[in-house]
Design an enzyme around this catalytic site. Structure first.
Site, PDB file in Angstrom:
ATOM      1  N   SER A  29       0.838  -1.207   0.000  1.00 52.67           N
ATOM      2  CA  SER A  29       0.000   0.000   0.000  1.00 52.67           C
ATOM      3  C   SER A  29       0.874   1.258   0.000  1.00 52.67           C
ATOM      4  O   SER A  29       1.681   1.439  -0.892  1.00 52.67           O
ATOM      5  CB  SER A  29      -0.952  -0.047   1.196  1.00 52.67           C
ATOM      6  OG  SER A  29      -1.989   0.887   1.050  1.00 52.67           O
ATOM      7  N   ASP A  67      -5.676  -3.753  -2.398  1.00 53.48           N
ATOM      8  CA  ASP A  67      -4.658  -3.415  -1.413  1.00 53.48           C
ATOM      9  C   ASP A  67      -4.007  -4.667  -0.808  1.00 53.48           C
ATOM     10  O   ASP A  67      -4.687  -5.589  -0.354  1.00 53.48           O
ATOM     11  CB  ASP A  67      -5.297  -2.574  -0.303  1.00 53.48           C
ATOM     12  CG  ASP A  67      -4.275  -1.851   0.536  1.00 53.48           C
ATOM     13  OD1 ASP A  67      -3.463  -2.514   1.192  1.00 53.48           O
ATOM     14  OD2 ASP A  67      -4.297  -0.603   0.537  1.00 53.48           O
TER      15      ASP A  67
END
Length: 748
Positions: A75, A221
């Protein structure tokens, strides 16, 4: 052969082997850059805005002369790690994080100046801009609240110097981005391909950012499955791990007091479970750094810069462990010298269009202006892409560059149609409440876009409330540039008009019913304006609803030809801060077209906004006139209401001619999440006139208002008090109408 000769041969072989061994050892040392020290891997966890702390940690690692052999990130950690691996220095990273307009980056709203003029006209309707798709009788929603178009372009821009590097082991520091396959739930380690796309996939927070597809896998993610990729570094060959954990810790029971806090806790559980498992795998020679980021949350991007020194402080707290990993200044300098240079923008020799939409390739190609044989101008390319995305047909418009950078590269533009389109529903609400003649309307709109390869569009509106009606129109561009067009429409609407005496007393309420159709042709003048000409044919009736029953009903027919020039460069129609608009319309009613009478009218209206800091001034005006003063009742010009002679009732004044000058001055008082709050004043001067010869400033009415405004997702909202000459005053509550009078009714 003598013993001397044998000894000479033996010594020569020995020296050759020794020299080869030394040479190979040196080459291996220079190639692997380890020279007897352990290989070091840097693991950067996800955590949104908290991830800026990674920059502070990297700054300290450089100060301690600690070489990093591998980087793996998830991320925000993937973003920081990827940019650092590409050659960006820590001070450049800090500057980037501090100066990015995060609100704009996380918005898919293309700046209004880059939208097509057709799409700007959407702002004339009081409809919520976010629109679900509608197909097969069911409503379809986007895969994320944010498509991520701006983030895609931002990442691409800052990785452009290494765009030719497709194997992430060939970056300055071998790199891995961690994502999650949303279909299987598996962790996906990205080690090759488009660096910007890999970083973007790793930070696609489910339900917030739309997923990205890479090699047939739909990725979100990496924090969902692996928020601290320590094991990824082990697999790369790292012998010592420096792990930076900036994930949010679980909340205590006393903090779980709302739906939002519990939802956040569930998300934290998902990310913490794997991160804690990864941390347990650390050994005594590894280093764990956990910056205490306090109340800086994953969404606190306006405070991201605050996390940098906190990260540096946490790294310095681990100085005793980190110093053991330092190398000599000479070795560190050699390593930095061997870094791959960040390359100049590539020279483009070919442009390819990957069109994943119903539009013709020529439409998209016409919006791309990239000189062949010249270095790529990224700013210009982003502007072209904004024009394509500004058509509001696409989920993403992305570019990539392949080939040998510096000699001949291929630019590929991929335009992917919105997966929830191309048919859309929109809804809206409009309130014009002056506590004398309230006006409340609800609207629904159905739009079929990209009906054909030239982006034909059919839109139908239904409105219920005080002004019920139906409007349907078909807009058809005629060329690949979408400049020339034809437009057909039909409409039916009922309006309630009030007649007032000179003191503002409501004498009669009239019901006006209108049916009509129109046809026009024109040309868009870039994104800033258009010119069109056509004819309008209407028929209708005027009846008394409340008031003198002796007043006769009126039937009318209207038929006119018109020409109109419309310029619109406002940055925002609700609370404009820059730019202006101007509309000039000339019309002629003719009996040959079915009109009851013959008359000619002209209208000039416009405004201009200028800002300084939080303060904005908006100047505007209207001049409308009827030649020979003989227009039919439905086509009279009207004034009265908020910013149109405030203090008077809405449309209180009506006649053959109208003049209005106004100025609005307002200040942005604050921002609440996605809403902006304003306060200001307006000053107006004008009147209506029965005869052209009566027009004059000496007979004008002075008026003004004080207001509070809120820019909401369903349109602008105002609470205002208006005061007009003669002591006339009025309170207003308005939703869905801008300063310039937009959003009053789609049938007008």
């Amino acid at each position: 052969m003598s013993s001397v000769a044998y000894r000479s041969i033996i010594w020569m072989v020995a020296l050759y082997v020794l020299s080869s061994t030394l040479t190979c050892g040196t080459a291996r040392c220079e190639e692997e850059e380890v020279c007897g020290r352990p290989r070091i891997g840097l693991a950067l966890s996800g955590g949104g805005a908290r991830g800026a702390a990674h920059i502070g940690v990297i700054k300290v690692l450089e100060e301690y002369l600690i070489p990093i052999d591998y980087i793996a990130g998830t991320s925000m950690g993937a973003l920081i790690g990827g940019l650092y691996s590409s050659g960006m220095r820590p001070d450049e990273l800090e500057s980037l994080i501090s100066h990015i307009d995060w609100k704009a980056a996380f918005s898919d709203m293309i700046p209004r100046k880059d939208r097509s003029f057709r799409r700007k006209r959407d702002d004339d309707l009081y409809l919520v801009k976010h629109k679900p798709g509608f197909s097969g009788g069911s409503i379809r929603f986007p895969p994320g609240i944010i498509d991520g178009q701006q983030v895609d372009l931002l990442l691409k821009k800052y990785t452009l110097p290494v765009v030719s590097v497709r194997d992430f082991d060939d970056l300055n520091i071998p790199y891995r981005a961690v994502a999650t396959d949303i279909v299987t739930g598996e962790t996906v380690v990205l080690d090759h391909g488009d660096l910007a796309l890999a970083m973007r996939a790793s930070m696609s927070l489910p339900a917030i950012f739309a997923p990205r597809e890479i090699e047939g896998r739909l990725l979100v993610d990496g924090g969902v499955s692996c928020n601290l990729p320590i094991d990824v570094l082990r697999n790369m060959g790292a012998e010592v791990i420096i792990a930076v954990d900036i994930g949010t810790q679980l909340q205590g029971r006393e903090e779980l007091t709302s739906v939002l806090s519990i939802t956040g806790q569930i998300t934290n559980i998902l990310t913490r479970r794997d991160a804690d498992s990864q941390i347990l795998s650390l050994t005594g020679k590894d280093v764990l750094i956990r910056p205490d980021l306090g109340d800086i949350t994953t969404a606190s991007f306006d405070r991201a810069w605050e996390a940098v020194p906190i990260g540096a402080g946490a790294a310095n707290d681990a100085c005793a462990e980190l110093e053991l990993l330092s190398v000599t200044p000479e070795e560190y300098r050699r390593r930095m010298r061997n870094r791959v240079q960040r390359l100049r923008p590539p020279v483009i020799c070919e442009v390819r269009i990957v069109n994943q939409s119903r539009l013709g390739n020529g439409v998209i190609a016409s919006m791309i202006d990239v000189p062949i044989g010249e270095q790529l101008d990224v700013t210009h390319l982003e502007r072209d892409i904004a024009r394509i995305y500004g058509l509001k047909l696409f989920e993403s418009v992305y570019y990539d560059i392949t080939g040998e950078t510096g000699e001949c590269s291929v630019l590929t533009i991929t335009a992917r149609e919105a997966s929830w389109g191309p048919n859309y529903l929109q809804f809206g609400v409009a309130v014009l409440e002056d506590f004398e003649s309230p006006n409340f309307n609800l609207a629904a709109s159905y739009t079929r876009s990209a009906v054909n390869r030239l982006n034909g569009e059919w839109r139908t509106h239904l409105q219920i409330g005080r002004e019920p009606g139906v409007f349907s129109g078909f807009h058809q561009p005629l060329d690949n540039n979408l400049r020339y067009f034809t437009h057909l429409h039909g409409s039916f609407i009922e309006q309630a008009d009030n007649l007032f005496d000179e003191e503002g007393n409501n004498l009669t309420e009239l019901g006006v019913r209108r049916y009509g159709f129109g046809i026009a042709a024109g040309r868009e003048l870039g994104t800033w304006g258009e010119v069109r000409t056509g004819l309008v044919r209407e028929t209708g009736e005027v009846k008394v609803h409340v008031g003198d029953p002796e007043q006769p009903d009126l039937d009318f027919d209207a038929g006119e030809v018109f020409i109109q020039v419309f310029v619109d460069e406002l940055d925002n129609v609700n609370f404009p801060r820059s730019g202006g608009d101007l509309r000039i319309r000339l019309s002629s009613a003719r009996k040959e077209l079915g009109s009851d009478g013959e008359y000619e009218q002209g209208v000039v209206e416009g405004s201009y906004a200028l800002s300084r800091g939080r303060y904005t001034g908006l100047l505007g005006g209207l001049f409308a006139s009827t030649r020979d003063s003989d227009a039919l009742y439905p086509n009279l010009f009207r004034l009265g209401g908020f910013t149109r002679l405030s203090g008077l009732q809405r449309d209180e004044l009506s006649s053959q001619h109208a003049v209005l000058l106004k100025g609005c001055f307002f200040r942005r008082l604050g921002d609440f999440k996605v809403l902006s709050f304003f306060g200001g004043l307006s000053f107006e001067y004008g009147n209506v006139f029965r005869e052209r010869g009566h027009i004059g400033l000496e007979s004008g009415i002075a008026a003004g208002s004080a207001f509070l405004g809120l820019d909401t997702i369903i349109g602008p909202a105002f609470i205002a008090y208006g005061l007009a000459e003669g002591g006339r005053g009025n309170f207003y509550f308005i939703l869905g109408r801008s300063f310039n009078g937009h959003h009053t009714s789609f049938g007008k």
